[in-house]
Design an enzyme around this catalytic site. Structure first.
Site, PDB file in Angstrom:
ATOM      1  N   GLU A  83      41.138 -79.342   2.756  1.00  0.00           N
ATOM      2  CA  GLU A  83      40.357 -80.391   3.419  1.00  0.00           C
ATOM      3  C   GLU A  83      38.861 -80.146   3.207  1.00  0.00           C
ATOM      4  O   GLU A  83      38.086 -81.072   2.958  1.00  0.00           O
ATOM      5  CB  GLU A  83      40.680 -80.449   4.922  1.00  0.00           C
ATOM      6  CG  GLU A  83      40.049 -81.675   5.579  1.00  0.00           C
ATOM      7  CD  GLU A  83      39.986 -81.603   7.094  1.00  0.00           C
ATOM      8  OE1 GLU A  83      39.730 -80.507   7.630  1.00  0.00           O
ATOM      9  OE2 GLU A  83      40.169 -82.645   7.742  1.00  0.00           O
ATOM     10  N   ASP A 119      40.013 -81.003  20.526  1.00  0.00           N
ATOM     11  CA  ASP A 119      41.221 -80.674  21.284  1.00  0.00           C
ATOM     12  C   ASP A 119      41.381 -79.165  21.122  1.00  0.00           C
ATOM     13  O   ASP A 119      41.822 -78.673  20.090  1.00  0.00           O
ATOM     14  CB  ASP A 119      42.416 -81.410  20.678  1.00  0.00           C
ATOM     15  CG  ASP A 119      43.709 -81.038  21.379  1.00  0.00           C
ATOM     16  OD1 ASP A 119      43.759 -79.953  21.990  1.00  0.00           O
ATOM     17  OD2 ASP A 119      44.668 -81.814  21.311  1.00  0.00           O
ATOM     18  N   ARG A 130      49.458 -37.175   0.007  1.00  0.00           N
ATOM     19  CA  ARG A 130      50.272 -36.135  -0.651  1.00  0.00           C
ATOM     20  C   ARG A 130      50.207 -34.799   0.084  1.00  0.00           C
ATOM     21  O   ARG A 130      51.222 -34.115   0.267  1.00  0.00           O
ATOM     22  CB  ARG A 130      49.823 -35.950  -2.108  1.00  0.00           C
ATOM     23  CG  ARG A 130      50.645 -34.886  -2.840  1.00  0.00           C
ATOM     24  CD  ARG A 130      50.084 -34.481  -4.175  1.00  0.00           C
ATOM     25  NE  ARG A 130      48.662 -34.388  -4.275  1.00  0.00           N
ATOM     26  CZ  ARG A 130      47.951 -33.301  -3.971  1.00  0.00           C
ATOM     27  NH1 ARG A 130      48.545 -32.220  -3.519  1.00  0.00           N
ATOM     28  NH2 ARG A 130      46.639 -33.304  -4.129  1.00  0.00           N
ATOM     29  N   TRP A 150      45.535 -86.191   7.875  1.00  0.00           N
ATOM     30  CA  TRP A 150      44.800 -87.453   8.052  1.00  0.00           C
ATOM     31  C   TRP A 150      45.727 -88.672   8.107  1.00  0.00           C
ATOM     32  O   TRP A 150      45.258 -89.794   8.298  1.00  0.00           O
ATOM     33  CB  TRP A 150      43.763 -87.631   6.925  1.00  0.00           C
ATOM     34  CG  TRP A 150      42.483 -86.914   7.252  1.00  0.00           C
ATOM     35  CD1 TRP A 150      42.144 -85.639   6.907  1.00  0.00           C
ATOM     36  CD2 TRP A 150      41.390 -87.423   8.030  1.00  0.00           C
ATOM     37  NE1 TRP A 150      40.916 -85.317   7.424  1.00  0.00           N
ATOM     38  CE2 TRP A 150      40.418 -86.399   8.110  1.00  0.00           C
ATOM     39  CE3 TRP A 150      41.134 -88.634   8.666  1.00  0.00           C
ATOM     40  CZ2 TRP A 150      39.218 -86.560   8.808  1.00  0.00           C
ATOM     41  CZ3 TRP A 150      39.937 -88.796   9.357  1.00  0.00           C
ATOM     42  CH2 TRP A 150      38.997 -87.767   9.428  1.00  0.00           C
ATOM     43  N   TYR A 164      33.326 -87.900   6.869  1.00  0.00           N
ATOM     44  CA  TYR A 164      32.707 -86.613   6.511  1.00  0.00           C
ATOM     45  C   TYR A 164      32.089 -86.520   5.107  1.00  0.00           C
ATOM     46  O   TYR A 164      30.877 -86.449   4.947  1.00  0.00           O
ATOM     47  CB  TYR A 164      33.749 -85.490   6.654  1.00  0.00           C
ATOM     48  CG  TYR A 164      34.166 -85.249   8.073  1.00  0.00           C
ATOM     49  CD1 TYR A 164      33.377 -84.484   8.927  1.00  0.00           C
ATOM     50  CD2 TYR A 164      35.352 -85.778   8.583  1.00  0.00           C
ATOM     51  CE1 TYR A 164      33.755 -84.257  10.247  1.00  0.00           C
ATOM     52  CE2 TYR A 164      35.732 -85.553   9.893  1.00  0.00           C
ATOM     53  CZ  TYR A 164      34.941 -84.787  10.723  1.00  0.00           C
ATOM     54  OH  TYR A 164      35.302 -84.574  12.025  1.00  0.00           O
ATOM     55  N   CYS A 180      33.930 -85.270  14.332  1.00  0.00           N
ATOM     56  CA  CYS A 180      33.974 -84.396  15.522  1.00  0.00           C
ATOM     57  C   CYS A 180      32.929 -83.294  15.335  1.00  0.00           C
ATOM     58  O   CYS A 180      32.081 -83.098  16.176  1.00  0.00           O
ATOM     59  CB  CYS A 180      35.348 -83.780  15.691  1.00  0.00           C
ATOM     60  SG  CYS A 180      36.581 -85.017  16.087  1.00  0.00           S
ATOM     61  N   ARG A 197      31.092 -82.314  18.727  1.00  0.00           N
ATOM     62  CA  ARG A 197      30.918 -83.112  19.947  1.00  0.00           C
ATOM     63  C   ARG A 197      32.173 -83.111  20.805  1.00  0.00           C
ATOM     64  O   ARG A 197      32.130 -83.289  22.020  1.00  0.00           O
ATOM     65  CB  ARG A 197      30.539 -84.561  19.598  1.00  0.00           C
ATOM     66  CG  ARG A 197      31.621 -85.276  18.856  1.00  0.00           C
ATOM     67  CD  ARG A 197      31.361 -86.738  18.568  1.00  0.00           C
ATOM     68  NE  ARG A 197      32.403 -87.243  17.699  1.00  0.00           N
ATOM     69  CZ  ARG A 197      33.587 -87.665  18.112  1.00  0.00           C
ATOM     70  NH1 ARG A 197      33.879 -87.687  19.375  1.00  0.00           N
ATOM     71  NH2 ARG A 197      34.498 -88.067  17.247  1.00  0.00           N
ATOM     72  N   ASP A 216      54.968 -32.611  21.436  1.00  0.00           N
ATOM     73  CA  ASP A 216      54.267 -33.545  20.548  1.00  0.00           C
ATOM     74  C   ASP A 216      55.143 -33.912  19.355  1.00  0.00           C
ATOM     75  O   ASP A 216      55.166 -35.062  18.920  1.00  0.00           O
ATOM     76  CB  ASP A 216      52.932 -32.946  20.068  1.00  0.00           C
ATOM     77  CG  ASP A 216      52.256 -33.923  19.111  1.00  0.00           C
ATOM     78  OD1 ASP A 216      52.061 -35.088  19.523  1.00  0.00           O
ATOM     79  OD2 ASP A 216      51.988 -33.543  17.955  1.00  0.00           O
TER      80      ASP A 216
HETATM   81  N1  LIG Z   1      47.641 -33.377  13.457  1.00  0.00           N
HETATM   82  C1  LIG Z   1      48.282 -34.333  12.845  1.00  0.00           C
HETATM   83  O1  LIG Z   1      48.807 -35.232  13.495  1.00  0.00           O
HETATM   84  C2  LIG Z   1      48.327 -34.365  11.366  1.00  0.00           C
HETATM   85  C3  LIG Z   1      48.875 -35.464  10.704  1.00  0.00           C
HETATM   86  C4  LIG Z   1      48.899 -35.461   9.311  1.00  0.00           C
HETATM   87  C5  LIG Z   1      48.365 -34.388   8.613  1.00  0.00           C
HETATM   88  N2  LIG Z   1      47.838 -33.346   9.289  1.00  0.00           N
HETATM   89  C6  LIG Z   1      47.253 -32.217   8.577  1.00  0.00           C
HETATM   90  O2  LIG Z   1      46.216 -32.724   7.755  1.00  0.00           O
HETATM   91  C7  LIG Z   1      46.143 -31.954   6.562  1.00  0.00           C
HETATM   92  C8  LIG Z   1      46.313 -32.870   5.361  1.00  0.00           C
HETATM   93  O3  LIG Z   1      45.387 -33.928   5.398  1.00  0.00           O
HETATM   94  P1  LIG Z   1      44.328 -34.185   4.237  1.00  0.00           P
HETATM   95  O4  LIG Z   1      43.343 -35.131   4.769  1.00  0.00           O
HETATM   96  O5  LIG Z   1      43.849 -32.884   3.726  1.00  0.00           O
HETATM   97  O6  LIG Z   1      45.192 -34.821   3.083  1.00  0.00           O
HETATM   98  P2  LIG Z   1      46.089 -36.137   3.003  1.00  0.00           P
HETATM   99  O7  LIG Z   1      45.301 -37.293   3.462  1.00  0.00           O
HETATM  100  O8  LIG Z   1      47.408 -35.901   3.638  1.00  0.00           O
HETATM  101  O9  LIG Z   1      46.352 -36.220   1.437  1.00  0.00           O
HETATM  102  C9  LIG Z   1      45.285 -36.425   0.546  1.00  0.00           C
HETATM  103  C10 LIG Z   1      45.889 -36.852  -0.767  1.00  0.00           C
HETATM  104  O10 LIG Z   1      46.551 -38.099  -0.611  1.00  0.00           O
HETATM  105  C11 LIG Z   1      46.447 -38.857  -1.807  1.00  0.00           C
HETATM  106  N3  LIG Z   1      45.766 -40.091  -1.504  1.00  0.00           N
HETATM  107  C12 LIG Z   1      45.032 -40.403  -0.405  1.00  0.00           C
HETATM  108  N4  LIG Z   1      44.580 -41.663  -0.503  1.00  0.00           N
HETATM  109  C13 LIG Z   1      45.041 -42.158  -1.670  1.00  0.00           C
HETATM  110  C14 LIG Z   1      44.912 -43.410  -2.325  1.00  0.00           C
HETATM  111  N5  LIG Z   1      44.239 -44.430  -1.787  1.00  0.00           N
HETATM  112  N6  LIG Z   1      45.514 -43.571  -3.518  1.00  0.00           N
HETATM  113  C15 LIG Z   1      46.233 -42.577  -4.077  1.00  0.00           C
HETATM  114  N7  LIG Z   1      46.385 -41.360  -3.493  1.00  0.00           N
HETATM  115  C16 LIG Z   1      45.794 -41.165  -2.318  1.00  0.00           C
HETATM  116  C17 LIG Z   1      45.673 -38.010  -2.802  1.00  0.00           C
HETATM  117  O11 LIG Z   1      46.681 -37.298  -3.493  1.00  0.00           O
HETATM  118  P3  LIG Z   1      46.559 -36.928  -5.065  1.00  0.00           P
HETATM  119  O12 LIG Z   1      45.566 -35.829  -5.107  1.00  0.00           O
HETATM  120  O13 LIG Z   1      47.919 -36.585  -5.476  1.00  0.00           O
HETATM  121  O14 LIG Z   1      46.037 -38.198  -5.719  1.00  0.00           O
HETATM  122  C18 LIG Z   1      44.894 -37.084  -1.882  1.00  0.00           C
HETATM  123  O15 LIG Z   1      44.522 -35.880  -2.504  1.00  0.00           O
HETATM  124  C19 LIG Z   1      47.220 -30.918   6.678  1.00  0.00           C
HETATM  125  O16 LIG Z   1      46.672 -29.753   7.235  1.00  0.00           O
HETATM  126  C20 LIG Z   1      48.199 -31.537   7.646  1.00  0.00           C
HETATM  127  O17 LIG Z   1      48.982 -30.562   8.331  1.00  0.00           O
HETATM  128  C21 LIG Z   1      47.820 -33.303  10.638  1.00  0.00           C
END
Ligand SMILES: NC(=O)c1ccc[n+]([C@@H]2O[C@H](COP(=O)([O-])OP(=O)(O)OC[C@H]3O[C@@H](n4cnc5c(N)ncnc54)[C@H](OP(=O)(O)O)[C@@H]3O)[C@@H](O)[C@H]2O)c1
Length: 374
Positions: free
Chosen positions: A234, A367, A51, A256, A282, A342, A364, A27
């Protein structure tokens, strides 16, 4: 549009305690290959994550190589080699500003970020590695809307007795598909017939397309280029009651021109109208129905019947009326128009319960390939 990529367990889990709940090499390779591969070697893909997901990537592996890394965060300080965006709009701006060097943008998690892109209808493709095993998780993938996303390919694989499927779902725009299907029907079953212009047509009679315009949506086609500025100008021109197409020309809109030349107007017996005058078409019928049309320079203030104002009044004061209708088809005036309309009637219906307004537009003739839906 963005592409989502994620791996999820049988119970739709994606993370546990800030980390991936599994370690599946195949994966990881799929993720790396999908997000790094570009058709145009001069470009790169971008990846967007929250983050927490960013922090879940071991520091020695970030930024993810050969991809432009974008992190959504309100709290994370600026860092070298990664773009920190404080909200979704900053992500859109960054992608737009760098569109010449970005091929595709992958949203790589986590839950909150996936959810925002899905909820805002910003996703064209979803790549799911569906792992056929339950894992302990505290972060979960939001459900995909089956009406919107269709499975287009699936590949099975396994690693250490764990089975998985690499599934690719694609956004399915049923409204646009109906338009494309109708064009196909015209090509396959259209009846060959002659026409006014001498070009010849393949025609079908009496078809209907529906578009949901709730939540401020404008149903623009994406399978052909649409002249959005022309559409809006338009419409404003019509709504104002104007019939002087030189006003559109001044704005660089020439839709037009061909139907208001000296030759075209003369052929319609409208020798008295100046070039650029569309006649009693129109806007004139919408705003001054029944007035006596002289030319586009005449002021028709307070003349004729203002159908637009009438419709607005009915919608406001008598929304249950079954007579909320505008007619652009005025038979005694047809010979005074460069082109008879049209689209010629628009009936409005108010669902008083839901406070929703619907419009049924009758056209009515169209194209279909060139002009329908503009
Ligand atoms: N299985 C997979 O494919 C996969 C993929 C990705 C992640 N994961 C797992 O998912 C977990 C993390 O996901 P999560 O949902 O907890 O957190 P996340 O979505 O990764 O991060 C959340 C943080 O993103 C920031 N954020 C999100 N939307 C925002 C916006 N519109 N504007 C500004 N900041 C925004 C905020 O940070 P601030 O608090 O700094 O504002 C928020 O606290 C982990 O366990 C990771 O390993 C798994």
């Amino acid at each position: 549009m963005y592409r989502i990529i994620t791996a999820l367990s049988k119970n739709r889990g994606i993370g546990y305690r800030g980390k991936l709940p599994w370690n599946i090499r195949k994966d990881m390779n799929f993720f790396k290959n999908t997000t790094s591969t570009v058709l145009n070697k001069k470009k790169l893909n971008a990846v967007v994550c929250g983050r927490t997901t960013w922090e879940s990537i071991p520091p020695k592996f970030r930024p993810l190589p050969n991809r432009l890394n974008i992190v959504l965060s309100s709290s994370m300080p600026e860092e070298e080699n990664v773009t920190v965006c404080r909200n979704l709009n900053e992500v859109h701006d960054y992608i737009y500003q760098n569109r010449k060097k970005i091929e595709s943008t992958y949203v790589i998690g986590g839950t909150s970020v996936y959810k925002q892109f899905l909820d805002n209808d910003l996703v064209s493709d979803v790549f799911f590695t569906e792992i056929d095993k339950d894992y302990q998780c505290d972060t979960f993938m939001p459900e995909l809307d089956n009406d919107k996303f269709k499975l287009i390919s699936s590949k099975e694989d396994s690693e250490n007795d764990v089975n998985m499927k690499f599934n690719h779902y694609e956004y399915h725009n049923s409204e646009e598909q109906n338009y494309l299907d109708l064009m196909r029907e015209i090509i396959d079953n259209g009846v060959p017939s002659g026409d006014r212009t001498g070009t010849g047509t393949n025609s079908l009679f009496g078809r209907m397309l529906k578009y949901d315009i709730r939540d401020g949506k404008l149903p623009l086609l994406t399978s052909k280029r649409t002249f959005i500025r022309g559409i809006i100008e338009e419409m404003l021109f019509f709504v104002s009651g104007n019939t002087d197409c030189t006003k559109l020309q001044e704005k660089g809109i020439h839709i037009w021109d061909g139907n208001t030349t000296r030759e075209f107007l003369d052929n319609r017996g409208l020798n008295h109208l100046p070039v650029g005058d569309m006649g009693a078409g129109y806007g004139f019928q919408w705003k001054h129905f029944g007035a006596d049309y002289k030319d586009c320079k005449t002021d028709y203030k307070d003349q004729g019947f203002d159908q637009i104002q009438n419709v607005i009044n009915l919608i406001k004061n008598n929304p249950e009326s079954r007579r909320i209708l505008i007619s652009g088809w005025n038979p005694p005036d047809l010979h005074k128009m460069a082109l008879p309309p049209c689209h010629l009637s628009y009936q409005f219906y108010v669902n008083v319960d839901k406070k929703e307004l619907s419009c049924l537009l009758y056209q009515r003739s169209s194209d279909y390939f060139l002009a329908a839906n503009y």
